[in-house]
Enzyme design. Structure first.
Site, PDB file in Angstrom:
ATOM      1  N   GLN A   1       0.802  -1.176   0.019  1.00  0.00           N
ATOM      2  CA  GLN A   1       0.019  -0.161   0.079  1.00  0.00           C
ATOM      3  C   GLN A   1       0.841   1.146   0.059  1.00  0.00           C
ATOM      4  O   GLN A   1       1.875   1.311   0.897  1.00  0.00           O
ATOM      5  CB  GLN A   1      -0.881  -0.182   1.336  1.00  0.00           C
ATOM      6  CG  GLN A   1      -1.270   1.170   1.877  1.00  0.00           C
ATOM      7  CD  GLN A   1      -2.336   2.024   0.819  1.00  0.00           C
ATOM      8  OE1 GLN A   1      -3.210   1.498   0.465  1.00  0.00           O
ATOM      9  NE2 GLN A   1      -2.339   3.358   1.018  1.00  0.00           N
TER      10      GLN A   1
ATOM     11  N   ARG B   1       0.668   5.790  -0.468  1.00  0.00           N
ATOM     12  CA  ARG B   1       0.191   6.920  -0.886  1.00  0.00           C
ATOM     13  C   ARG B   1       1.467   7.939  -1.153  1.00  0.00           C
ATOM     14  O   ARG B   1       1.269   9.121  -1.348  1.00  0.00           O
ATOM     15  CB  ARG B   1      -0.621   7.781   0.078  1.00  0.00           C
ATOM     16  CG  ARG B   1       0.188   8.044   1.500  1.00  0.00           C
ATOM     17  CD  ARG B   1      -0.856   8.818   2.665  1.00  0.00           C
ATOM     18  NE  ARG B   1      -0.206   9.318   3.421  1.00  0.00           N
ATOM     19  CZ  ARG B   1      -0.291   8.946   4.809  1.00  0.00           C
ATOM     20  NH1 ARG B   1      -0.893   7.927   5.408  1.00  0.00           N
ATOM     21  NH2 ARG B   1       0.612   9.399   6.045  1.00  0.00           N
ATOM     22  N   ASN B   2       2.742   7.680  -0.978  1.00  0.00           N
ATOM     23  CA  ASN B   2       3.977   8.274  -1.286  1.00  0.00           C
ATOM     24  C   ASN B   2       4.643   7.625  -2.336  1.00  0.00           C
ATOM     25  O   ASN B   2       4.607   6.302  -2.669  1.00  0.00           O
ATOM     26  CB  ASN B   2       4.692   8.287   0.030  1.00  0.00           C
ATOM     27  CG  ASN B   2       3.974   9.011   1.121  1.00  0.00           C
ATOM     28  OD1 ASN B   2       3.542  10.220   0.622  1.00  0.00           O
ATOM     29  ND2 ASN B   2       3.777   8.427   2.346  1.00  0.00           N
TER      30      ASN B   2
ATOM     31  N   GLY C   1       3.593  -1.898   7.727  1.00  0.00           N
ATOM     32  CA  GLY C   1       4.532  -1.249   8.274  1.00  0.00           C
ATOM     33  C   GLY C   1       4.416  -0.474   9.370  1.00  0.00           C
ATOM     34  O   GLY C   1       3.431  -0.351   9.853  1.00  0.00           O
ATOM     35  N   ARG C   2       5.306   0.353   9.788  1.00  0.00           N
ATOM     36  CA  ARG C   2       5.613   1.469  10.622  1.00  0.00           C
ATOM     37  C   ARG C   2       4.521   2.542  10.425  1.00  0.00           C
ATOM     38  O   ARG C   2       4.377   2.909   9.461  1.00  0.00           O
ATOM     39  CB  ARG C   2       6.949   1.984  10.857  1.00  0.00           C
ATOM     40  CG  ARG C   2       7.087   2.711  11.976  1.00  0.00           C
ATOM     41  CD  ARG C   2       8.652   2.729  12.275  1.00  0.00           C
ATOM     42  NE  ARG C   2       8.748   3.825  13.313  1.00  0.00           N
ATOM     43  CZ  ARG C   2       8.668   5.157  12.861  1.00  0.00           C
ATOM     44  NH1 ARG C   2       8.407   5.488  11.674  1.00  0.00           N
ATOM     45  NH2 ARG C   2       9.132   6.116  13.660  1.00  0.00           N
ATOM     46  N   ASP C   3       3.701   2.788  11.344  1.00  0.00           N
ATOM     47  CA  ASP C   3       2.617   3.979  11.423  1.00  0.00           C
ATOM     48  C   ASP C   3       1.894   3.795   9.845  1.00  0.00           C
ATOM     49  O   ASP C   3       1.862   4.863   9.340  1.00  0.00           O
ATOM     50  CB  ASP C   3       3.105   5.292  11.550  1.00  0.00           C
ATOM     51  CG  ASP C   3       2.165   6.184  11.759  1.00  0.00           C
ATOM     52  OD1 ASP C   3       1.264   6.016  12.447  1.00  0.00           O
ATOM     53  OD2 ASP C   3       2.688   7.605  11.404  1.00  0.00           O
TER      54      ASP C   3
ATOM     55  N   ALA D   1      -0.765   3.959   7.377  1.00  0.00           N
ATOM     56  CA  ALA D   1      -1.996   4.854   6.976  1.00  0.00           C
ATOM     57  C   ALA D   1      -2.346   5.878   8.295  1.00  0.00           C
ATOM     58  O   ALA D   1      -3.228   6.385   8.551  1.00  0.00           O
ATOM     59  CB  ALA D   1      -3.210   3.780   6.907  1.00  0.00           C
TER      60      ALA D   1
END
Length: 402
Positions: free
Chosen positions: A203, A205-206, A299-301, A303
């Protein structure tokens, strides 16, 4: 060769709500012109796109108040379907549709506000501000209006309009991202064509830096996966996030140069980011299962936004709040990844207890943004030069336009 994919969530087959038959769709569009209509929120339009594309199987429309409250509190609908976040159509004003049984929903994100879906209205119910605040607290773990997801949810209105929908189009996603936007149906079909049954989803968004790239590789190797689905969010983000077209270009360049052919599918989905941390991670798992993925990297943090969630809350929710058997997809738990100067490769930090902070190449997002804006490429241990170039061009154009 028969490819056996993981089953869709709560169903034997996907239930896309897009009206695929052209004649039926044209007839529905014509009918929609004579129906009472209302412009819905961007979030509700994104929900329609996700239901249309089969991602939100087995939902048949927007949830009612009882479902919204139950999902927020228990992660199940009133009739027991496991679901992590309310899928609702909230409105401020329902005077135009008050007694209507069938209505047209208009898309706020496309010029002219065309009809995105036709809805059979089951109920129009009002939620109090206190009830909505309680839902926000349960879904987002905060009621702070500085949180972008909370702000959007609480601004949408107090009326919950529920009922089944038929979806006429995929909003702006299919036109603006013709090479990237995909439905759950087409992704499943392509897995079968490629002969992939063990697929890990990533996933994003970056744009993807070296650490993300290596994380996909680590997961693929650890799971012996047939392929990787890089699945990017194409909808509305918070101010300051990199727009989807720039992200798309940078990810495509990375895959083209650094991954073997036929190991990665680059796709996108039409949804607005909720920034709901753990709850959104579970939603990500639900709709990746609907795509046919066997695993999702969390992963870490994941969303997250700001400091609203603990670093690994999006992993622990799967042990603490997802009942056994509720999902078939499995989670690949990732730690923070960084480039090790000692080992000359990207590692998960938990795997190298002998390292100190100075042994890693660590850069904050703010620092990287400053470098790119000044036309300075981040170190190659952090970002591939081809990716950095695309991002530098974007940031310099942005700064020049100020």
């Amino acid at each position: 060769m028969m490819v056996a994919l993981v089953k869709p969530h709560g169903a034997d087959a996907l239930t896309p709500l897009y009206v695929a038959d052209e004649a039926a769709r044209i007839a529905l569009q014509k009918e929609a012109e004579s129906l009472p209509s209302v412009v819905i929120s961007s979030a509700a339009a994104a929900n329609a796109v996700m239901m249309g594309a089969g991602y939100f199987t087995p939902l048949t429309g927007y949830m009612n108040k009882a479902d919204m409250l139950s999902v927020a509190e228990n992660l199940t609908t009133a009739n027991g379907l496991f679901w992590p976040v309310p899928i609702v159509n909230m409105l401020k004003d329902v005077s135009a549709i008050k007694d209507a049984k069938r209505i047209a929903l208009r898309d706020p994100n496309v010029d002219g506000e065309p009809v995105i879906a036709v809805m059979d209205v089951s109920a129009i119910e009002e939620a109090s501000d206190a009830e909505l605040e309680a839902v926000a607290e349960q879904v987002f773990s905060t009621t702070d209006k500085q949180h972008p997801g909370v702000a959007n949810f609480l601004a949408a209105g107090n009326f919950i309009v529920s009922g089944d929908i038929q979806v006429l189009n995929y909003s702006y996603f299919a036109d603006d991202f013709p090479d990237t936007f995909r439905t759950a149906v087409s992704i499943r079909n392509e897995f079968v064509e490629r002969g992939w049954s063990n697929v890990v989803a990533f996933q994003t968004r970056n744009p993807m830096h070296r650490a993300h790239e290596e994380l996909c590789r680590m997961a693929q190797e650890a799971l012996n996966a047939d392929g990787i689905l890089i699945h990017m969010l194409l909808g509305k983000l918070k101010a300051g996030d990199i727009p989807a077209d720039v992200r798309d270009a940078s990810i495509r360049k990375m895959v083209e140069v650094y991954f073997p052919p036929n190991t990665v599918m680059i796709t996108g989905y039409g949804f607005d980011m909720l920034y709901a941390g753990p709850r959104e991670a579970v939603l990500h798992a639900v709709f990746r299962q609907n795509c046919g993925c066997s695993h999702l990297i969390v992963g870490r943090d994941h969303a997250g936004v700001g400091d609203y969630y603990g670093a690994f809350d999006a992993q622990t929710i799967f042990q603490e709040k997802v009942p056994a058997g509720a999902l078939e997809i499995k989670i690949f738990e990732a730690d923070h990844t960084a480039y090790s100067k000692k080992l000359d490769r990207v590692v998960m930090m938990r795997d190298v207890p002998d390292h100190t902070k100075d042994d890693f190449v660590l850069l904050s997002g703010t620092k990287v943004r400053e470098m790119l804006g000044q036309g300075i490429a981040p170190p190659p241990e952090f970002s591939r030069p081809e990716v950095a170039q695309i991002l530098m061009d974007y940031y310099q154009a942005l700064d020049a336009g100020k």
